[in-house]
Design a protein around this motif. Structure first.
Motif, PDB file in Angstrom:
ATOM      1  N   THR A   1      -4.052  -7.549  -5.765  1.00 52.46           N
ATOM      2  CA  THR A   1      -2.876  -7.663  -4.900  1.00 52.46           C
ATOM      3  C   THR A   1      -3.282  -8.200  -3.545  1.00 52.46           C
ATOM      4  OG1 THR A   1      -2.106  -5.610  -5.859  1.00 52.46           O
ATOM      5  CG2 THR A   1      -0.963  -6.358  -3.907  1.00 52.46           C
TER       6      THR A   1
ATOM      7  N   TYR B   1       5.178   1.932 -13.404  1.00 52.77           N
ATOM      8  CA  TYR B   1       5.726   2.103 -12.039  1.00 52.77           C
ATOM      9  C   TYR B   1       7.233   1.847 -12.047  1.00 52.77           C
ATOM     10  CZ  TYR B   1       4.581   2.219  -6.986  1.00 52.77           C
ATOM     11  OH  TYR B   1       4.428   2.559  -5.656  1.00 52.77           O
TER      12      TYR B   1
ATOM     13  N   PHE C   1      -5.857   3.565  -5.474  1.00 54.53           N
ATOM     14  CA  PHE C   1      -4.451   3.380  -5.836  1.00 54.53           C
ATOM     15  C   PHE C   1      -3.593   3.156  -4.597  1.00 54.53           C
ATOM     16  CE2 PHE C   1      -0.185   4.842  -7.056  1.00 54.53           C
ATOM     17  CZ  PHE C   1       0.010   4.113  -8.212  1.00 54.53           C
TER      18      PHE C   1
ATOM     19  N   ALA D   1       0.833  -1.214   0.000  1.00 57.33           N
ATOM     20  CA  ALA D   1       0.000   0.000   0.000  1.00 57.33           C
ATOM     21  C   ALA D   1       0.868   1.263   0.000  1.00 57.33           C
ATOM     22  CB  ALA D   1      -0.926  -0.026   1.217  1.00 57.33           C
TER      23      ALA D   1
ATOM     24  N   LEU E   1       4.650   5.056  -4.071  1.00 55.55           N
ATOM     25  CA  LEU E   1       4.673   6.372  -4.706  1.00 55.55           C
ATOM     26  C   LEU E   1       3.335   7.066  -4.543  1.00 55.55           C
ATOM     27  CD1 LEU E   1       6.511   5.170  -7.871  1.00 55.55           C
ATOM     28  CD2 LEU E   1       7.419   6.647  -6.064  1.00 55.55           C
ATOM     29  N   GLY E   2       2.283   6.285  -4.407  1.00 52.17           N
ATOM     30  CA  GLY E   2       0.958   6.861  -4.188  1.00 52.17           C
ATOM     31  C   GLY E   2       0.938   7.739  -2.944  1.00 52.17           C
TER      32      GLY E   2
HETATM   33  N1  PFF Z   1      -0.318   1.285  -3.408  1.00 51.56           N
HETATM   34  C1  PFF Z   1       0.813   1.570  -4.240  1.00 51.56           C
HETATM   35  C2  PFF Z   1       1.232   3.026  -4.034  1.00 51.56           C
HETATM   36  O1  PFF Z   1       0.556   3.763  -3.324  1.00 51.56           O
HETATM   37  O2  PFF Z   1       2.244   3.415  -4.605  1.00 51.56           O
HETATM   38  C3  PFF Z   1       0.556   1.317  -5.689  1.00 51.56           C
HETATM   39  C4  PFF Z   1      -0.059  -0.005  -6.011  1.00 51.56           C
HETATM   40  C5  PFF Z   1       0.570  -1.198  -5.649  1.00 51.56           C
HETATM   41  C6  PFF Z   1      -1.257  -0.042  -6.681  1.00 51.56           C
HETATM   42  C7  PFF Z   1       0.001  -2.426  -5.961  1.00 51.56           C
HETATM   43  C8  PFF Z   1      -1.845  -1.241  -6.994  1.00 51.56           C
HETATM   44  C9  PFF Z   1      -1.202  -2.437  -6.641  1.00 51.56           C
HETATM   45  F1  PFF Z   1      -1.747  -3.547  -6.950  1.00 51.56           F
END
Ligand code: PFF
Length: 438
Positions: A229, A103, A221, A20, A23-24
């Motif tokens: 995931t 990513y 996200f 989780a 980069l988000g």
């Molecule tokens: N949650 C990750 C972030 O905030 O960068 C991005 C992400 C990872 C999105 C895995 C979706 C996923 F399946």
């Protein structure tokens, strides 16, 4: 061969938080907040995390723990062999490949910035980001980042992912907290905090739909929802603990890290740089890199601090990218009897190509990382909710209840009805709005 499982409950939680937090949180979240009304956005965002994110997370957990499979195998089996549901699960596997393609390019930028912080290459060179962000060198760094990701995934669930995230996730939180304390203590930091957390209710009133869309997209996200995931990670659970408890801990930690990231970025920019630069104000892909990097230029030990900062971003990006690669790997291992090693290598080869295409083509990169990903995640999560709510139905409730405490169990029926009705409708309306259909 017996399927792998996490060694401990904490191992699962740290791996899920690692997925989780990425980069988000460190890059997208602070900018979204600042651009959408400050703490007014934060309130809407927190509401969506609580009312959509957490129930969505629980739906994915239930599907994963019940099936002990990757998303495609899970939906196919739990629906007693429905090809259509299998395809919905397969969409998640596909989304993971799309996500990782862009990513990993950003991961490459970060890798480069860690190195450039050591040498000070970007200090006094505002054009640095533009010079390195797309092209052959960007592709090469994407390949290096993908190599690191693959190296962890090939180690397996316990010796690869769990071992790595058990070290990385706590390190990210501790280092980020230390950086926040330092950033806030700089003189002039108040202006940054005011900008970040300014409660702009007028903005919210004037733009309710765009704020809602931004908050919803960000919530999915950041919690890694809609891809599978969390289905995949929960499929490696060996024992039955409270999913509601674990899900709440994951959501709280993830949100905390996002807020913390803003406490690093904005005080830093305002204290050291006197505000936002042009690029940063636009919030484009270069915002974090250009502005934060130039802020570090002005402090004693700036290079060292910059290495620490980009080091945290790198760890966070890696602990997320491994969760993306694990989905298609689990699919090939579970459904097609491919060895983990060959699956990882083959998929890395594929993403090497698709990521390189993204690294060479800025327009494609922007489209994929924005609207394409938003659409895929929203549609994917709507599918998982309908599946858990209507196809599993009572079984979903039973799975949710296993290992739960009294409070969580009391919330079971409202949870089931929310994922059956309001939440899929909410997601589909958001999707329709962003595609211009509603
Ligand atoms: N949650 C990750 C972030 O905030 O960068 C991005 C992400 C990872 C999105 C895995 C979706 C996923 F399946």
């Amino acid at each position: 061969m017996t399927r792998e499982s996490w060694t401990t409950r904490l191992g699962f939680i740290l791996a899920a938080v690692g997925s989780a937090v990425g980069l988000g949180n460190l890059w997208r979240f602070p900018w979204m907040t600042a651009e959408n009304g400050g703490s007014a956005f934060l309130v809407v965002y927190l509401g969506i995390i609580l009312l959509v994110g957490v129930p969505g997370l629980l739906a994915e957990f239930v599907i994963g723990r019940r099936s002990k499979r990757n998303p495609a195998g899970a939906l196919y089996r739990l629906s007693n062999g429905s090809g259509s549901w299998g395809i919905v699960g397969l969409l998640g596997v596909f989304t993971a490949l799309v996500l990782l393609s862009f990513y990993s390019v950003v991961g490459g930028w970060i890798l480069r910035y860690v190195g450039a912080s050591v040498t000070g290459a970007y200090f006094g060179n505002p054009g640095y980001f533009d010079a390195i962000s797309f092209g052959a060198e960007a592709a090469a760094f994407h390949v290096a980042f993908l190599g690191l990701t693959s190296l962890i995934v090939v180690g397996g669930v316990r010796s690869g992912i769990e071992k790595a995230t058990t070290v990385m996730t706590p390190l990210i939180v501790v280092m980020l907290a230390a950086l926040a304390v330092w950033a806030i203590s700089q003189s002039g930091a108040d202006a940054g905090l005011a900008f970040y957390l300014d409660f702009d209710a007028d903005y919210l009133q004037a733009n309710p739909i765009s704020v809602l869309q931004a908050a919803a997209g960000q919530a999915l996200f950041t919690l890694s929802l809609g891809v599978g995931t969390m289905i995949t990670y929960a499929s490696y659970l060996g024992e039955d603990n409270s999913l509601a408890f674990d899900g709440s801990v994951i959501a709280i930690l993830n949100t905390g890290v996002g807020v913390l990231a803003g406490l690093v970025v904005f005080p830093l920019l305002f204290a050291l740089q006197g505000g936002l630069s042009e690029t940063a104000a636009g919030g484009g892909p270069g915002a974090l890199f250009v502005s934060v990097a130039s802020a570090f230029q002005q402090v004693p030990f700036g290079q060292l601090l910059a290495v620490g900062f980009f080091g945290v971003v790198l760890l966070a990006a890696l602990s997320s990218s491994i969760s993306m690669l694990e989905i298609p790997v689990a699919y090939l291992v579970d459904e097609h009897d491919v060895s983990r090693r060959s699956a990882t290598l083959g998929l890395a080869g594929l993403i090497l190509v698709t990521g390189t295409v993204c690294a060479l083509n800025p327009d494609l990169f922007t489209t994929v990382s924005g609207p394409v990903v938003d659409t895929l995640l929203t549609a994917g999560l709507a599918g998982f909710l309908v599946f858990a709510g209507w196809v599993l139905g009572g079984d979903a409730l039973a799975e949710y209840g296993t290992g739960s405490g009294r409070i969580a169990r009391a919330l079971g029926v409202p949870w089931l009805w929310s994922i059956r009705t309001v939440l899929p409708v909410f997601l589909l309306v958001t999707l329709g709005l962003s595609l211009g259909l509603v």
